[in-house]
Write a protein that holds these residues in place. Structure first.
Motif, short mmCIF file in Angstrom:
data_model
loop_
_atom_site.label_atom_id
_atom_site.label_comp_id
_atom_site.label_asym_id
_atom_site.label_seq_id
_atom_site.Cartn_x
_atom_site.Cartn_y
_atom_site.Cartn_z
N ARG A 88 93.39 -5.82 53.41
CA ARG A 88 92.20 -6.07 54.21
C ARG A 88 91.67 -4.76 54.80
O ARG A 88 90.47 -4.53 54.83
CB ARG A 88 92.52 -7.06 55.34
CG ARG A 88 91.31 -7.48 56.14
CD ARG A 88 91.69 -8.34 57.35
NE ARG A 88 92.48 -9.49 57.00
CZ ARG A 88 91.99 -10.73 56.85
NH1 ARG A 88 90.70 -10.93 57.01
NH2 ARG A 88 92.77 -11.72 56.56
N ASP A 89 92.59 -3.88 55.22
CA ASP A 89 92.20 -2.61 55.79
C ASP A 89 91.50 -1.72 54.76
O ASP A 89 90.49 -1.08 55.07
CB ASP A 89 93.44 -1.89 56.36
CG ASP A 89 93.08 -0.69 57.18
OD1 ASP A 89 92.15 -0.79 58.02
OD2 ASP A 89 93.72 0.38 56.99
N GLU A 90 92.02 -1.68 53.54
CA GLU A 90 91.37 -0.90 52.48
C GLU A 90 89.98 -1.44 52.17
O GLU A 90 89.05 -0.66 51.94
CB GLU A 90 92.23 -0.90 51.21
CG GLU A 90 93.49 -0.07 51.30
CD GLU A 90 94.38 -0.21 50.09
OE1 GLU A 90 95.09 0.77 49.77
OE2 GLU A 90 94.38 -1.28 49.44
N ALA A 91 89.83 -2.76 52.16
CA ALA A 91 88.52 -3.37 51.91
C ALA A 91 87.54 -3.00 53.01
O ALA A 91 86.37 -2.70 52.74
CB ALA A 91 88.66 -4.88 51.80
N ARG A 92 88.00 -3.01 54.26
CA ARG A 92 87.13 -2.67 55.39
C ARG A 92 86.70 -1.21 55.31
O ARG A 92 85.53 -0.89 55.46
CB ARG A 92 87.85 -2.92 56.71
CG ARG A 92 86.96 -2.69 57.93
CD ARG A 92 87.61 -2.91 59.30
NE ARG A 92 88.64 -3.91 59.37
CZ ARG A 92 89.97 -3.67 59.40
NH1 ARG A 92 90.41 -2.43 59.34
NH2 ARG A 92 90.84 -4.64 59.50
N LYS A 93 87.65 -0.31 55.03
CA LYS A 93 87.34 1.13 54.95
C LYS A 93 86.38 1.44 53.81
O LYS A 93 85.58 2.37 53.91
CB LYS A 93 88.62 1.93 54.78
CG LYS A 93 89.46 2.01 56.03
CD LYS A 93 90.73 2.79 55.79
CE LYS A 93 91.61 2.78 57.02
NZ LYS A 93 92.90 3.45 56.75
#
Length: 133
Positions: A88-93
């Motif tokens: 989820r963090d990679e998608a947000r970044k």
């Protein structure tokens, strides 16, 4: 010179007896003008009722494929550690807001990361749901 003319005449006669055509000095038709399939497959349909064959080289299928290729490229760019999975963090970044927003629905195994196949399955499921409405 006469011998050459006789040889060419003999070759032309031999080719005509074999059913072949003599080489033409006219320029060949452009590739676009030559069709591999007829425009109207059924010659018994009256001309007023004929419709040209549909060209599937472009259209919704091609557009869907191109969109998937672009999404795959963005997915791979967002995958910071290169493991083929997206958190989820990679998608947000990476600015993949749709993936981040629907992450829980895409991650059906609740493992905390998704593969591109998971994302593709989710998109196909949503498309089928939209069609059934």
């Amino acid at each position: 010179m006469k011998l050459l003319q006789v040889a060419m005449l003999a070759a032309t006669v031999a080719m005509s007896h074999a059913g072949a055509q003599a080489p033409s000095t006219e320029p060949a038709a452009p590739a676009a003008a030559v069709r591999s399939t007829p425009a109207y497959p059924d010659p018994y349909v009256p001309p007023a009722m004929r419709k040209p064959m549909r060209d599937y080289s472009s259209g919704p299928t091609l557009l869907r494929y191109q969109a998937m290729q672009k999404l795959k490229k963005r997915f791979d760019e967002a995958d910071q550690d290169g493991n083929g999975m997206l958190t989820r963090d990679e998608a947000r970044k990476a600015g993949l807001g749709f993936v981040e927003k629907n992450f829980d629905h895409i991650d059906t195994g609740q493992k905390g990361s998704i593969s591109f196949d998971d994302l593709k399955s989710y998109l196909i499921q949503r498309r089928e749901e939209a069609r059934s409405r």
